[in-house]
Design a protein around this motif. Structure first.
Motif, PDB file in Angstrom:
ATOM      1  N   LYS A 813       0.815  -1.219   0.000  1.00 37.60           N
ATOM      2  CA  LYS A 813       0.000   0.000   0.000  1.00 37.60           C
ATOM      3  C   LYS A 813       0.844   1.262   0.000  1.00 37.60           C
ATOM      4  O   LYS A 813       0.386   2.322  -0.437  1.00 37.60           O
ATOM      5  CB  LYS A 813      -0.925   0.007   1.218  1.00 37.60           C
ATOM      6  N   GLN A 814       2.069   1.173   0.509  1.00 36.77           N
ATOM      7  CA  GLN A 814       2.932   2.347   0.538  1.00 36.77           C
ATOM      8  C   GLN A 814       4.384   1.919   0.660  1.00 36.77           C
ATOM      9  O   GLN A 814       4.686   0.784   1.045  1.00 36.77           O
ATOM     10  CB  GLN A 814       2.581   3.262   1.706  1.00 36.77           C
ATOM     11  N   PHE A 815       5.269   2.827   0.297  1.00 38.33           N
ATOM     12  CA  PHE A 815       6.703   2.662   0.518  1.00 38.33           C
ATOM     13  C   PHE A 815       7.154   3.773   1.451  1.00 38.33           C
ATOM     14  O   PHE A 815       6.647   4.896   1.382  1.00 38.33           O
ATOM     15  CB  PHE A 815       7.470   2.743  -0.801  1.00 38.33           C
ATOM     16  N   ASP A 816       8.107   3.457   2.314  1.00 38.84           N
ATOM     17  CA  ASP A 816       8.616   4.448   3.250  1.00 38.84           C
ATOM     18  C   ASP A 816      10.027   4.863   2.862  1.00 38.84           C
ATOM     19  O   ASP A 816      10.851   4.025   2.462  1.00 38.84           O
ATOM     20  CB  ASP A 816       8.618   3.887   4.673  1.00 38.84           C
ATOM     21  N   LEU A 817      10.297   6.155   2.987  1.00 37.66           N
ATOM     22  CA  LEU A 817      11.621   6.717   2.768  1.00 37.66           C
ATOM     23  C   LEU A 817      12.090   7.357   4.057  1.00 37.66           C
ATOM     24  O   LEU A 817      11.302   8.023   4.749  1.00 37.66           O
ATOM     25  CB  LEU A 817      11.598   7.765   1.652  1.00 37.66           C
ATOM     26  N   VAL A 818      13.355   7.157   4.400  1.00 37.42           N
ATOM     27  CA  VAL A 818      13.953   7.785   5.577  1.00 37.42           C
ATOM     28  C   VAL A 818      15.140   8.606   5.087  1.00 37.42           C
ATOM     29  O   VAL A 818      16.208   8.060   4.816  1.00 37.42           O
ATOM     30  CB  VAL A 818      14.394   6.757   6.628  1.00 37.42           C
ATOM     31  N   LEU A 819      14.946   9.921   4.939  1.00 44.83           N
ATOM     32  CA  LEU A 819      16.013  10.803   4.494  1.00 44.83           C
ATOM     33  C   LEU A 819      16.972  11.036   5.654  1.00 44.83           C
ATOM     34  O   LEU A 819      16.543  11.347   6.768  1.00 44.83           O
ATOM     35  CB  LEU A 819      15.456  12.136   4.000  1.00 44.83           C
ATOM     36  N   GLY A 820      18.261  10.866   5.400  1.00 44.52           N
ATOM     37  CA  GLY A 820      19.245  11.015   6.468  1.00 44.52           C
ATOM     38  C   GLY A 820      19.363   9.796   7.348  1.00 44.52           C
ATOM     39  O   GLY A 820      19.836   9.891   8.488  1.00 44.52           O
ATOM     40  N   PHE A 821      18.959   8.623   6.837  1.00 44.36           N
ATOM     41  CA  PHE A 821      19.037   7.413   7.653  1.00 44.36           C
ATOM     42  C   PHE A 821      20.484   7.090   8.018  1.00 44.36           C
ATOM     43  O   PHE A 821      20.743   6.508   9.066  1.00 44.36           O
ATOM     44  CB  PHE A 821      18.416   6.230   6.905  1.00 44.36           C
ATOM     45  N   ASP A 822      21.423   7.465   7.147  1.00 44.12           N
ATOM     46  CA  ASP A 822      22.829   7.200   7.462  1.00 44.12           C
ATOM     47  C   ASP A 822      23.249   7.898   8.740  1.00 44.12           C
ATOM     48  O   ASP A 822      24.108   7.405   9.479  1.00 44.12           O
ATOM     49  CB  ASP A 822      23.728   7.613   6.294  1.00 44.12           C
ATOM     50  N   ARG A 823      22.626   9.034   9.051  1.00 46.21           N
ATOM     51  CA  ARG A 823      22.946   9.729  10.302  1.00 46.21           C
ATOM     52  C   ARG A 823      22.436   8.942  11.494  1.00 46.21           C
ATOM     53  O   ARG A 823      23.087   8.897  12.549  1.00 46.21           O
ATOM     54  CB  ARG A 823      22.342  11.130  10.291  1.00 46.21           C
ATOM     55  N   GLU A 824      21.273   8.318  11.346  1.00 39.88           N
ATOM     56  CA  GLU A 824      20.779   7.463  12.426  1.00 39.88           C
ATOM     57  C   GLU A 824      21.735   6.298  12.666  1.00 39.88           C
ATOM     58  O   GLU A 824      21.992   5.899  13.798  1.00 39.88           O
ATOM     59  CB  GLU A 824      19.381   6.941  12.088  1.00 39.88           C
ATOM     60  N   VAL A 825      22.260   5.749  11.568  1.00 41.55           N
ATOM     61  CA  VAL A 825      23.204   4.639  11.694  1.00 41.55           C
ATOM     62  C   VAL A 825      24.454   5.089  12.443  1.00 41.55           C
ATOM     63  O   VAL A 825      24.936   4.397  13.350  1.00 41.55           O
ATOM     64  CB  VAL A 825      23.568   4.094  10.301  1.00 41.55           C
ATOM     65  N   GLU A 826      24.989   6.251  12.078  1.00 39.92           N
ATOM     66  CA  GLU A 826      26.194   6.739  12.738  1.00 39.92           C
ATOM     67  C   GLU A 826      25.956   6.941  14.232  1.00 39.92           C
ATOM     68  O   GLU A 826      26.797   6.596  15.058  1.00 39.92           O
ATOM     69  CB  GLU A 826      26.652   8.045  12.089  1.00 39.92           C
ATOM     70  N   ARG A 827      24.806   7.502  14.584  1.00 38.29           N
ATOM     71  CA  ARG A 827      24.513   7.712  16.004  1.00 38.29           C
ATOM     72  C   ARG A 827      24.354   6.385  16.739  1.00 38.29           C
ATOM     73  O   ARG A 827      24.824   6.234  17.869  1.00 38.29           O
ATOM     74  CB  ARG A 827      23.251   8.566  16.150  1.00 38.29           C
ATOM     75  N   ALA A 828      23.691   5.426  16.088  1.00 35.36           N
ATOM     76  CA  ALA A 828      23.487   4.129  16.741  1.00 35.36           C
ATOM     77  C   ALA A 828      24.808   3.408  16.967  1.00 35.36           C
ATOM     78  O   ALA A 828      25.027   2.814  18.037  1.00 35.36           O
ATOM     79  CB  ALA A 828      22.545   3.264  15.899  1.00 35.36           C
TER      80      ALA A 828
END
Length: 835
Positions: A813-828
């Motif tokens: 029904k939908q696709f999700d995009l996460v802009l800046g996900f690489d920043r979340e990875v770096e923080r994690a």
């Protein structure tokens, strides 16, 4: 449960910005005020009064966009976060002691006089608050500050603004706007925030320079009016360029933003791809035609991330797979030479779809998987044994390397080539003593050396910083990765869960662009809630017995119509077992289950006393088995597999006399049809049919005279029939379907053959003994109820029995995009404690 869903705006508030940096430059203040005015105009035109406009309710996003938050007064905070003696009155809490005239509503320092008196307010109260906010941006201090809330309200009611607090370079037009907006008498105040927006637009030229003199000073300067206009334009251009550069600097590493896109109507999409530059979305879509007998028109669709429509890319009909070049300019895809042709080729097309596709290389049927290389060219696999490179501009692999497997790999998917083009991340699937395995590996393209990176995972991708992303079930994991050594350097951390999967044993699919945007289909499908259903005359499905499990493949119905045999994946496992379900009785009975081995493809014998099935996984025990339905004796091996992981036979049906089992034969990637005849002595196997394509699902008509089967030699699977002689010889096949075919079953009464189309429409065709046949007709539309188009069986009375999807399955029904996900990875990864 009802829920209020609000947009998450990450970034500082205007209040925080003013506390940290003080007054804004006139040009910047005007730009911010203009965006606030746009937001308020939008609200006012829809009859919404904010009543609590203040710097704390204005935020800046990563790209500099201004957001006005917290429309409406919804919660009483007085006495919880502040009081009348709180000195920070400019940041005092919103007072919400009622919603009628006679009570105070809003935040003290930004209240209009009529609001402070508790009178009824209209949009002119928002205009006052807008003026106060603009004054504060220019002066760097609250306009009506006081030691207490009471003092602040008194100053609003009694004092006039101190216009000397405005910086000298404030444009005269802005000063005039503030005088009109900050009239204590609401009747004399600016009536429309849209007028304020127009004034700010006109003031931009003056504010751009920061030192444009007043009208009187301009007259004394000696410059003609047009010269001042030209200077203003030049300075405005310089200011705009500087603002653009600042925006680019801010957006070079954006804050994390989440958004969703939906497939176009009437088009089914399963997965999504985002180009390396993060600007274009791609998906393989199936457009459902009006003709139920035709399969969907499958093509590549594109959509700019800043656009609203998906558009098909011309020339990509019947696309099988695709990838994007590292520079984001080209889409490589595998498809037929011409539509309907069994011959395939690798082609490329401009990602904007404005030029026709061009051929890159002919596709060898022995090739299994491929991927685009970072420096141009392609990498292909010959089955799962070797890997080759097609150089840029080349048409065939020039270098081959044997892959150094230490496990018997059955499936290989090339996922992502490593920077520098020396290696490739891939997903390998195989049987071992522990059962079915899906692992992430890295393959050296020159030597064929293999490193296992992550077991029980799939869909490997690299972030722009070189971090490894993989999926495990519905979860996304991240880990540090050494590109040169092709290995991860620490244990992975779980980023989030919720990626869509198709079956209980599968792992989700993700993609990440070069600017750090993650793309995936959400849903976390719970395949363990599937059920067996019977199609009713009115079109709905009635549950077989209410059992909910991870059922897969087509159910086999007993001759008396009381029992079905179906494969299922036990909870927490990745192997299949065969279960028996009695109609109307809750519960199951295991017919065949072995540790770490698959039991699949159960088929009832004509008398209903036996079931043939395939046991696969361990070479010493793999093969075709026959089990006693009553359980009086253990299943017996009737045909051993020559290689249980690569060469085996899958039961598909029985001959009407119950003496022979029809088999779909597989020898690595070559398929055929065989007949296994049982007796007192050793079983005899006879070859019936083979072709250059994949053939299978053989089934014999009730009179034993005609064999029906599927073959995709023409480029797509179609239904064929052929005369079956008493000596076991097969006559020339005749195609009876059009538009593609899935499962095959004969009705017990007469000579009617049923099959499904890729669009999940059940078709029927009457086949005479001489193989003449009627035009295919629609029998039922099964739609998204089937897990797969071929997942149906027939009861003796002709009822359709299906493996029904769970409630949350079906088309994406939908696709999700996460802009800046690489920043979340770096923080994690930074938060993870180091050993």
């Amino acid at each position: 449960m009802p829920a209020l869903v609000l947009e998450l705006i990450e970034g500082p508030t205007l209040a925080q910005h003013l506390d940290k940096q003080g007054a804004l430059a006139p040009a910047e203040a005007i730009e911010v005020a203009h965006q606030i005015a746009e937001a308020m105009e939008y609200a006012h035109e829809r009859g919404i009064i904010h009543r609590d406009l203040k710097p704390a309710n204005v935020k800046f996003t990563a790209d500099g966009t201004v957001k006005v938050l917290d429309f409406g007064l919804a919660k009483a905070l007085l006495g919880e976060e502040g009081s009348a003696s709180d000195p920070q009155v400019s940041q005092s809490p919103t007072l919400t002691l009622g919603t009628h005239a006679g009570v105070i509503l809003g935040t003290a320092a930004y209240m209009a006089p009529e609001q402070a008196r508790g009178k009824a307010v209209d949009r002119r109260a928002d205009i006052w608050a807008f003026g106060v906010v603009l004054f504060e941006m220019l002066s760097g201090r609250p306009l009506f500050g006081g030691e207490t809330v009471s003092d602040t309200i008194a100053r609003i009611l009694e004092r006039e603004p101190d216009w000397n607090l405005l910086p000298p370079q404030t444009p005269e037009r802005v000063r005039e706007l503030l005088r009109r907006a900050l009239q204590k008498d609401a009747r004399k105040r600016l009536r429309d925030i849209g007028d304020a927006k127009l004034d700010l637009e006109a003031a931009r030229l003056e504010a751009a320079s920061g030192f444009i003199p007043s009208r009187a000073n301009a007259a004394r300067s000696g410059l003609p009016p047009l010269a001042w206009v030209g200077l203003a334009v030049l300075i405005a251009a310089a200011f705009a360029a500087g603002a653009w550069m600042r925006g680019m600097q801010r957006s070079a590493r954006p804050e994390v933003v989440r958004l969703s896109v939906v497939p176009p109507p009437e088009v089914s999409m399963r997965g999504i791809w985002i180009s390396p530059d993060g600007r274009t979305l791609l998906a393989r879509g199936e457009h459902r035609t009006a003709d139920a007998g035709q399969d969907p028109v499958r093509a590549l669709y594109r959509r700019g991330i800043d656009e609203f429509e998906w558009k098909p890319i011309a020339g990509t009909d019947d696309v099988q797979s695709y990838d994007v070049s590292a520079d984001g300019q080209w889409v490589y895809f595998l498809g037929p030479l011409v539509r309907g042709s069994p011959q395939q080729q690798l082609s490329r097309v401009a990602i904007d779809g404005n030029t026709p596709p061009t051929r890159v290389a002919s596709w060898n049927p022995k090739w299994f998987s491929w991927d685009a290389l970072p420096e141009g060219g392609l990498v292909v696999s010959m089955g799962w044994d070797s890997i080759g490179i097609i150089e840029p501009g080349g048409t065939a692999p020039r270098h081959w390397a044997r892959i150094g497997w230490d496990v018997p790999v059955q499936m290989l998917e090339l996922n992502e080539s490593l920077p520098g083009g020396h290696g490739c991340l891939a997903t390998a699937s195989y049987y071992s003593a522990a059962g079915w395995n899906v692992d992430v590996v890295a393959i050296d393209l020159k030597t064929g050396r293999v490193n296992t990176i992550e077991k029980n995972a799939a869909s490997p991708r690299l972030t722009p910083q070189g971090r490894l992303l993989v999926t495990r079930g519905t979860a996304v994991l991240a880990a540090p990765f050494d590109v040169k050594q092709m290995r991860r350097t620490a244990e992975p951390v779980t980023m989030f869960e919720g990626v869509r999967i198709g079956n209980a044993w599968e792992h989700g699919s993700i993609n990440i662009s070069g600017d750090g945007t993650l793309a995936y289909a959400p849903g976390a499908v719970d395949a363990s809630r599937r059920w067996v259903g019977v199609l009713q005359p009115d079109g709905h499905f009635e549950e077989w017995n209410g059992e909910r499990r991870a059922f897969e493949a087509a159910p086999s119905v007993s001759p008396d119509g009381r029992t079905v045999a179906v494969t299922s994946v036990p909870p927490g496992q990745a192997v299949y077992e065969v279960l028996l379900l009695t109609r109307g009785q809750l519960g199951v009975r295991r017919l065949a289950a072995f540790p770490n081995e698959d039991c699949v493809a159960p088929v009832f014998s004509p008398d209903g006393h036996s079931i043939a099935f395939l046991r696969q996984g361990n070479n010493s025990t793999a093969g075709v088995y026959v089990a006693d339905v009553a359980g009086a004796s253990p299943p017996r091996l009737v045909l051993a597999a020559t290689n249980g992981t690569f060469a085996f036979d899958t039961p598909s049906g029985w001959t009407p006399d119950g003496r022979s089992i029809l088999l779909q034969s597989r020898d690595r990637r070559k398929f055929g049809i065989r007949m296994l005849t049982l007796g007192d002595g050793p079983a005899r196997v006879r070859e019936l049919y083979s072709s250059d394509g994949d053939s299978g699902l053989p089934t014999v008509s009730p009179d034993g005279r005609t064999l029906a089967f599927l073959d995709d030699e023409t480029g797509r699977a179609q239904a064929y029939v052929a005369t079956l002689g008493t000596d076991g010889r097969l006559g020339p096949p005749v195609q009876v379907s059009r538009g593609g075919a899935g499962g095959l079953h004969w009705l017990q009464a007469g000579r009617t053959l049923l099959y499904t189309t890729p669009a999940r429409v059940l078709m029927q065709v009457r086949v005479a003994a001489d193989l003449s046949f009627s035009p295919p007709e629609v029998r039922a539309k099964l739609g998204d109820d089937l897990n797969r188009p071929e997942d149906f069986g027939l009861a003796p009375d002709g009822s359709v029995v299906v493996t029904h999807r769970a409630e949350n399955e079906g088309d994406v029904k939908q696709f999700d995009l996460v802009l800046g996900f690489d920043r979340e990875v770096e923080r994690a990864l930074a938060r993870k404690p180091r050993r």
